[in-house]
Design a protein around this motif. Structure first.
Motif, mmCIF file in Angstrom:
data_model
loop_
_atom_site.group_PDB
_atom_site.id
_atom_site.type_symbol
_atom_site.label_atom_id
_atom_site.label_comp_id
_atom_site.label_asym_id
_atom_site.label_seq_id
_atom_site.Cartn_x
_atom_site.Cartn_y
_atom_site.Cartn_z
ATOM 1 N N LEU A 102 1.016 -1.185 0.093
ATOM 2 C CA LEU A 102 -0.092 0.000 -0.067
ATOM 3 C C LEU A 102 0.935 1.326 0.153
ATOM 4 O O LEU A 102 2.147 1.097 0.069
ATOM 5 C CB LEU A 102 -0.826 0.070 1.312
ATOM 6 N N ALA A 103 0.368 2.459 -0.094
ATOM 7 C CA ALA A 103 1.032 3.663 -0.081
ATOM 8 C C ALA A 103 1.721 3.796 1.264
ATOM 9 O O ALA A 103 1.112 3.425 2.336
ATOM 10 C CB ALA A 103 0.139 4.774 -0.354
ATOM 11 N N SER A 104 2.808 4.392 1.135
ATOM 12 C CA SER A 104 3.646 4.647 2.350
ATOM 13 C C SER A 104 2.794 5.911 3.071
ATOM 14 O O SER A 104 2.218 6.708 2.546
ATOM 15 C CB SER A 104 5.253 4.878 2.194
ATOM 16 N N ARG A 105 3.439 5.917 4.239
ATOM 17 C CA ARG A 105 2.847 7.070 5.082
ATOM 18 C C ARG A 105 2.961 8.302 4.540
ATOM 19 O O ARG A 105 2.155 9.295 4.312
ATOM 20 C CB ARG A 105 3.471 7.086 6.604
ATOM 21 N N SER A 106 4.276 8.700 3.942
ATOM 22 C CA SER A 106 4.591 10.101 3.212
ATOM 23 C C SER A 106 3.810 10.249 2.176
ATOM 24 O O SER A 106 3.131 11.248 1.654
ATOM 25 C CB SER A 106 6.050 10.132 3.157
ATOM 26 N N ALA A 107 3.880 9.071 1.255
ATOM 27 C CA ALA A 107 3.121 9.333 -0.139
ATOM 28 C C ALA A 107 1.423 9.128 0.117
ATOM 29 O O ALA A 107 0.802 10.098 -0.585
ATOM 30 C CB ALA A 107 3.180 7.663 -0.888
#
Length: 669
Positions: free
Chosen positions: A261-266
């Motif tokens: 899944l998308a990373s936290r920053s993304a």
């Protein structure tokens, strides 16, 4: 009005003679010249032979008549001489037989004109046989009485010459045709690899490195084909390496290494664009979901089992996200996940959050048994007065309240606050706008990098309601959810074509929804409309989102190939967020990529996105694909994009959307 930048498609070059045709023309002409020269020489030799035969025949006839007049009859008797000459002439083998005395006066004779039965007059004029005169003396004893002049009749000679000429022409045509046929077969067989190399070169021009040459020919051509195949393999391997590098960079920069899944920053970057960007700001709901007791599960079952649990949870979230247009999910920390659903009301969000939490609880409980576990969710609505940080804080507060309960479940922040319509109201608003023809076109310029010229104008749709104009980012997710988006796309595409007809030289781009692309009826209707718009379709760009490419690959492939045949440019919209391997550019002929806003937002301070975009530009340009950027809202962002070499940029900093019938191009406020 800014000057428009045209786009070109890599189609086959015409009007240039091929090497095979040149060789066939040269060698065929040479063979024909040789055959014609041989025909002319043979004809001339036979003509000379016939002329010699006529001359000999005339001499023999003159000698025979002279001897007869000298010995058989009295040549001094004109009557007897005339009788002899008549009998000789009546054989039909002579054109003239004349008996002259010593003074050159005619004693007796017969003459006729040249006739050649069955021989064309033009051939007689062309052959023009010489008519030599045969002469012989007429004597009586030692006295000379006169002379005989005989000319042979050339009619039979012309007939023989005509028959021989016809036979020679037929033979020459047969031999020439056979020779040219053999020559064509030999040249075609020998140069067959050149045709394959031409197709391979065209494929390489389209950056398609899969085309290979398997035809064998002469030694030198075989060496060339092996070199071409090796070059194609090397370029293909280079592209694959670049594609893998791009994919790796995207995963490192934007994906969580465990769940995908998308990373936290993304996730935070994309959420900020969705909530705060002036261009895309739209209603929606944010879910924060946490697995209760995950640390205990990790200690009990080990890290590998914990990762397996996270993958199962992420898989269920991915399925959920795919069912909601433009939704996206990410992992924040440990067992905490976030999901954002654009265009969703809080009432619907609470229902869907509860369904998702119950599904995740089932997965979690099965793997954690006999340990008792729970899943909690917090729901917060994106409102006009909330930025991304405040929205996240509201969802986090709702999550804490849900965790205060002893059961799995969801809790909503501000449960009594709902700034938007419910589902049925939205359905009625959109359906009424379509029915009452209150869907309007708005345009926003895509500006050429560094030049200020227009590449094209992006087409957006808006609907007019009692509350005013609603942007596409507000109602399109709802329209797609209610199955009304195809009607809107049909109307937008029809009006865009009409707008191109009213604006000669202008270029437009429109993006199709996933539902429209997946619909066979819509694709057929669109292609028929474009086929009928041959005068303007080459000035149109069709956008397909990367997520649509990912979820509807067969339908996208059919549509893209059909658009390529119609010379309609196709671009990948929202590039970078679809989770599709970059190598799909090798299989489908796209003419452009439009980078998603989340990569452009604050790119002047985001080194990872800058490096990623720089790599995308390099590999796309190596394949002849243009790269466009959207969501440019500051001069700093635009300056970075120009340095990275993007082909065009669009955003509120460069030009605000304006209504299509507003010729002054004044943007909305």
């Amino acid at each position: 009005m800014a000057r428009m930048q045209t786009h070109t498609l890599p189609f086959r070059q015409k009007g240039v003679i091929s090497l095979r045709s040149l060789l066939l023309l040269y060698t065929g002409s040479l063979v024909l010249l040789l055959l014609l020269a041989s025909l002319a020489f043979s004809f001339d030799r036979f003509r000379d032979y016939v002329s010699d035969q006529l001359a000999g025949h005339a001499r023999d006839g003159a000698t025979a008549v002279g001897l007869s007049l000298s010995n058989a009859i009295d040549g001094r008797d004109p009557v007897a001489s005339a009788s002899l000459i008549d009998s000789v002439f009546d054989s039909g083998r002579y054109l003239s037989v004349v008996y002259l005395n010593l003074q050159g006066q005619r004693v007796a004779g017969r003459e006729t004109v040249v006739t050649a039965g069955g021989v064309p007059t033009w051939f007689v004029s062309l052959a023009d046989l010489s008519l030599p005169v045969g002469r012989a003396e007429v004597v009586r004893g030692w006295s000379r009485l006169g002379s005989v002049e005989v000319v042979s009749h050339p009619g039979r000679a012309y007939q023989d010459l005509w028959q021989v000429a016809v036979g020679m022409i037929v033979g020459t045509l047969f031999i020439g045709g056979l020779g040219l046929g053999m020559l064509f077969w030999i040249v075609r067989r020998t140069l067959q690899p050149l045709k394959a190399m031409e197709k391979q070169a065209e494929a390489l021009g389209r950056r398609d490195f899969r085309k290979r040459i398997d035809v064998q020919s002469t030694r030198d051509l075989n060496q060339v084909t092996r070199a071409m195949n090796q070059m194609a393999d090397d370029l293909g391997a280079l592209f694959e390496g670049q594609a893998k590098l791009i994919q790796h960079l995207r995963r490192v920069s934007n994906e969580d290494p465990v769940t995908g899944l998308a990373s936290r920053s993304a996730f935070d970057q994309r959420l900020k664009v969705e909530v705060e960007s002036e261009e895309r700001a739209a209603p929606g709901v944010l879910f924060l979901i946490q697995l209760e007791g995950f640390s205990v599960y990790n200690q009990t079952y080990g890290r590998s089992e914990a990762d397996r649990l996270l993958l199962r949870i992420a898989g269920a979230m991915t399925v959920f996200v795919r069912a909601h247009t433009d939704a996206f999910a990410g992992r924040r920390t440990g067992a905490e996940f976030a999901l954002f659903l654009p265009g969703v009301t809080q009432a619907d969000g609470i229902v869907w959050c509860q369904q998702l939490v119950e599904e995740l609880d089932g997965i979690y409980s099965d793997l954690a048994a006999p340990v008792e576990v729970m899943v909690h969710g917090g729901v917060a609505q994106a409102l006009g007065d909330r930025n991304a940080r405040e929205l996240m804080a509201a969802a986090d507060e709702a999550l804490r309240q849900a965790q205060a309960s002893s059961n799995t479940g969801c809790h909503a922040a501000d449960p009594g606050r709902d700034g938007h319509h419910n589902r049925e109201t939205w359905r009625a608003i959109i359906a009424e706008a379509i029915r009452d023809d209150r869907v309007s076109l708005w345009l926003q310029p895509m500006v050429l990098n560094g030049g200020g010229e227009l590449v094209y104008q992006q087409v957006f749709s808006r609907i007019t309601t009692d509350e005013g104009e609603l942007k596409a980012s507000v109602f399109v997710p709802m329209a797609e959810r209610f199955g009304l988006i195809e009607d809107i796309d049909r109307r937008v595409s029809r009006e865009a074509i009409e707008l191109l007809r009213r604006r000669p030289g202008g270029h437009l781009a429109l993006t199709l929804s996933a539902s429209s692309v997946a619909s066979e009826a819509f694709r057929s209707d669109l292609l028929q409309r474009l086929e009928a718009a041959a005068d303007v379709r080459e000035r149109l760009w069709i956008g397909i989102s990367e997520q649509t490419v990912h979820h509807h690959r067969t339908a996208v492939g059919l549509l893209v190939r059909a658009l390529n045949r119609l010379r309609v440019a196709v671009l990948v919209d929202r590039f970078g967020v679809g989770g599709v391997p970059f190598s799909y550019l090798r299989n489908l002929r796209f003419q452009g990529l439009r980078i998603d806003n989340s990569f452009i937002h604050s790119i002047d301070t985001h080194q990872e996105n800058r490096f990623y975009l720089e790599s995308v530009v390099a590999i796309a340009h190596s394949r002849g694909v243009k790269v466009f950027a959207t969501g440019v809202e500051t001069a700093a962002e635009h300056d970075v994009l120009r340095k990275l070499g993007v082909d065009g940029a669009m955003g509120y900093h460069l030009g605000r959307p304006f209504k299509a019938d507003n010729e002054n191009g004044q943007g909305d406020q």
